[in-house]
Enzyme design. Structure first.
Site, PDB file in Angstrom:
ATOM      1  N   SER A  94       0.801  -1.205   0.000  1.00 46.71           N
ATOM      2  CA  SER A  94       0.000   0.000   0.000  1.00 46.71           C
ATOM      3  C   SER A  94       0.843   1.269   0.000  1.00 46.71           C
ATOM      4  CB  SER A  94      -0.936  -0.057   1.218  1.00 46.71           C
ATOM      5  OG  SER A  94      -1.871   0.962   1.204  1.00 46.71           O
ATOM      6  N   LYS A 107      -0.550  -3.962  -3.706  1.00 50.22           N
ATOM      7  CA  LYS A 107      -1.861  -3.400  -3.396  1.00 50.22           C
ATOM      8  C   LYS A 107      -1.942  -2.012  -4.009  1.00 50.22           C
ATOM      9  CE  LYS A 107      -4.988  -1.913   0.208  1.00 50.22           C
ATOM     10  NZ  LYS A 107      -5.027  -0.517  -0.258  1.00 50.22           N
ATOM     11  N   ASP A 159      10.385   5.553  -9.916  1.00 51.03           N
ATOM     12  CA  ASP A 159      10.011   6.263 -11.142  1.00 51.03           C
ATOM     13  C   ASP A 159      10.883   7.488 -11.387  1.00 51.03           C
ATOM     14  OD1 ASP A 159       8.079   4.415 -11.644  1.00 51.03           O
ATOM     15  OD2 ASP A 159       6.373   5.799 -11.579  1.00 51.03           O
TER      16      ASP A 159
END
Length: 395
Positions: free
Chosen positions: A296, A321, A307
């Protein structure tokens, strides 16, 4: 990495492992349009089941509990592991867990097999100063016997006390007689961030959960490490079950460059974005430790770092998740948690059921944990050692 901390976190985080964003709404404001309970066959079957209970069930039935069971069953029928119903008491507990603070005496308790509750951990501050220690057994509060009470009931007694302190009857191992210890009742902040300076000026920060107080605790840890001359940093998110969306974004705003942190999309395509102004961008080598129990909000953290390419992700593929839950409180104090949106990393990746693959894939050598050890040292932690190598390679 402390093995006992993982299991404590797994239990304590069971309610928040699925929750990266919450919202409280008084009442529903919704008209009943569902057909599940409106179906005549359904209502007839429910009535027949209750008739069978009245006729044959050996024990006494509790009407309120039967009703609560119906509400819980309706959410269970969604077959969504992240959606659920909370009683008013369960919702209060969920709120305390999410906020990272509560009214109490600063101890973690478990039920003692011989009666009463056992102190598993004393949080920093009052409890130890008052004389409480891990392993002590509490059998009474203000003279009220609690030997048959559950842990939640004991917590309620303390929380609902109208006094500034409570008197605990404490049994200490090796002592013949119980002791009366007075402990202050206050706002207790649960620690979710731990830090230390490793060799080579590498700052190590472990975040066990993203709660309402994590951002502040992270800043305190970061500032302390900076004062010690930190030149490289490792953030350990292993076994971190997640927590609040606002909390992880708060921490990431102290690390990321300017740009998108994460965005969500609901069933109607409505998009909400969380952004960073880049004013606190981290300028030193960074590694982030993750494993299969990092979920999460932890994955939002690791996904953003990966990223933007500002750090190295080390460990094993995360839980996976990539959906968001919202909690809505009802007028009677109960609440429901529903999955309401997907979330995406800055580059548009949804990692639900796939997880985040680390840049350096290395499994923890668990052979040392089979030697009756509560923890393994940093030197024995092969995943941490890989993270150290990663930050030392960076300039």
């Amino acid at each position: 990495m402390k093995n006992k901390e993982f299991w404590k976190g797994a239990v304590a985080g069971a309610l928040v492992v699925t929750c990266i964003g919450t919202g409280a709404f008084a009442g529903t404001g919704l008209a009943a349009k569902g057909t599940a309970l409106g179906d005549r066959k359904c209502t007839s079957k429910l009535a027949y089941l209750e008739e069978l209970i009245d006729r044959y069930y050996l024990g006494d039935k509790d009407e309120e509990k039967l009703q609560e069971g119906l509400y819980a069953g309706l959410l269970y029928g969604l077959d969504d592991p992240y959606s659920r119903y909370y009683t008013a008491e369960e919702y209060d507990s969920e709120n305390s867990s999410n906020e990272g603070s509560y009214v109490g005496i600063g101890i973690l308790m478990e039920k003692n097999k011989e009666g009463g509750v056992k102190i598993v951990e004393c949080y920093e501050g009052g409890p130890e100063k008052a004389g409480l220690e891990e392993g002590d057994i509490i059998s009474a509060i203000d003279g009220e016997d609690i030997t048959e009470d559950e842990v939640s009931d004991v917590a309620d007694i303390v929380r609902n006390s109208d006094k500034d302190s409570v008197v605990l009857t404490v049994h200490i191992e090796g002592a013949e007689d119980a002791m009366e210890i007075t402990v202050p009742v206050t706002d207790v902040e649960l620690p979710s961030v731990f830090h230390e300076m490793l060799d080579s000026k590498i700052g190590y920060i472990r975040i066990t959960q993203f709660t309402g107080v994590t951002g502040e605790q992270y800043q305190e840890a970061f500032d302390d490490l900076q004062k010690q001359g930190m030149e490289k940093m490792i953030v350990d998110l292993r076994d971190n079950p997640g927590g609040l969306l606002d909390s992880v974004c708060d921490v990431l705003r102290k690390i990321l460059p300017e740009g998108l942190i994460v965005y969500t999309e609901d069933k109607d395509g409505n998009r909400e974005e969380e952004k960073c102004d880049g004013k606190n961008e981290l300028r030193i080598p960074l590694a982030v430790l993750v494993n299969e129990s990092s979920a999460s909000a932890s994955e939002i953290f690791a996904g953003a770092v990966q990223d933007y390419g500002i750090g190295t992700i080390v460990g094993t593929t995360t839980y996976g998740k990539g959906v968001v839950q919202s909690i809505r409180q009802l007028s009677d104090g109960s609440a429901i948690k529903l999955t309401v949106a997907n979330y995406y990393t800055p580059k548009g990746n949804n990692i639900n059921k796939t997880g985040i693959k680390p840049d350096i894939d290395v499994s923890l050598d668990t052979s040392l944990l089979n030697k009756n050890k509560d923890e393994i040292t940093h030197d024995e932690d092969n995943q941490l050692q890989e993270a150290i190598k990663a930050v030392e390679k960076e300039k």
